[in-house]
Design an enzyme around this catalytic site. Structure first.
Site, PDB file in Angstrom:
ATOM      1  CB  CYS A  44      -1.074   3.272   8.778  1.00 16.35           C
ATOM      2  SG  CYS A  44      -1.737   2.158   7.527  1.00 16.35           S
TER       3      CYS A  44
ATOM      4  CB  CYS B 175      -0.926  -0.009   1.219  1.00 20.71           C
ATOM      5  SG  CYS B 175      -2.161   1.306   1.204  1.00 20.71           S
TER       6      CYS B 175
ATOM      7  CB  CYS C 134       5.909   5.006   4.237  1.00 17.84           C
ATOM      8  SG  CYS C 134       6.947   6.400   3.745  1.00 17.84           S
TER       9      CYS C 134
END
Length: 243
Positions: free
Chosen positions: A210, A124, A233
């Site tokens: 998140c 993602c 990330c």
């Protein structure tokens, strides 16, 4: 304009022996050098966190028409978008770009299944943040980041000027010596707008699925991807094969 350090010519941080003793702990000097060296080609990838607000204010005093890119995943908190609106009004000269992924959230769900961030968070992040930044930095020699050494162990050895193996560019981090208190002192002294979530236990603010509030005194990355062996990330880590 000064000779440019590129990914291919990088040897070491030109500020490696620089021991700043000014009020900005070297940030102002590094920013002036960066824009004097790279000019209009410099890109600031800003998440509009507390550090981002500080850098935007400092940048606006050095280069009023600097390019600022926000990776608009479509999954940010409403408060984040509200802050960006305020910043655009305060610094009308800055070229603030909202970089979106190739797929909308709905299109991603259709292709990869719903709530991909729960099942495959790295995938993602790649689709919604890393790939858009790869596209943004394609051909760019350098970019700015608000990383600070005290944020987490993975950021503790960040230099002012870094060879970025992730994006094959030069990553410049003016705030490496700043503490969390330094950031907030600057925000308050200059009466800057900031994301109101910071007042509710969110030191680091990313996509809402998140990101969680953290207890006082915790690692500033503690609220990101809670329950997973993940604190980044991928924008600030070296690529390791496929996605």
């Amino acid at each position: 304009m000064k000779p440019q350090i590129t990914y291919d010519t990088f040897v070491e941080d030109p500020f490696i022996d620089f021991e700043p003793n000014d009020a900005t702990k070297g940030a102002e000097s590094v920013l002036e050098w960066a824009y004097d060296t790279y000019g209009d080609s410099m890109i600031y990838a800003c998440s509009f966190g507390a550090e981002g607000i500080v850098l935007i204010d400092m940048i606006s005093k050095i280069k009023k028409d600097a390019t600022v890119v926000f990776l608009d995943t479509g999954l940010h908190f409403p408060q984040t978008y509200e802050l960006i609106y305020k910043v655009k009004k305060k610094y009308p000269g800055l070229r603030i770009q909202m970089k979106k992924p190739d797929l909308t959230v709905d299109e991603q769900a259709e292709k990869y299944g719903s709530a991909l961030w729960k099942r495959q968070p790295d995938q993602c992040c790649y689709l919604r943040k890393i790939k858009p930044l790869e596209d943004t930095l394609s051909g760019a020699v350098s970019w700015l980041s608000g990383l600070r050494r005290e944020q987490s162990p993975s950021r503790s050895k960040t230099n002012f000027v870094n060879k970025d193996d992730r994006f094959h560019s030069i990553k410049i981090c003016p705030l490496i010596y700043w503490t969390w208190d330094d950031v907030w002192d600057y925000i308050k002294e200059n009466n800057l707008d900031y994301n109101e979530l910071h007042d509710h236990g969110y030191p680091s603010i990313g996509c809402f699925p998140c990101t969680q509030a953290v207890s006082a005194g915790g690692d500033s990355r503690e609220g990101r991807w809670v329950g997973l062996q993940k604190t980044e990330c991928g924008l600030h880590t070296v690529e390791k094969g496929g996605h």
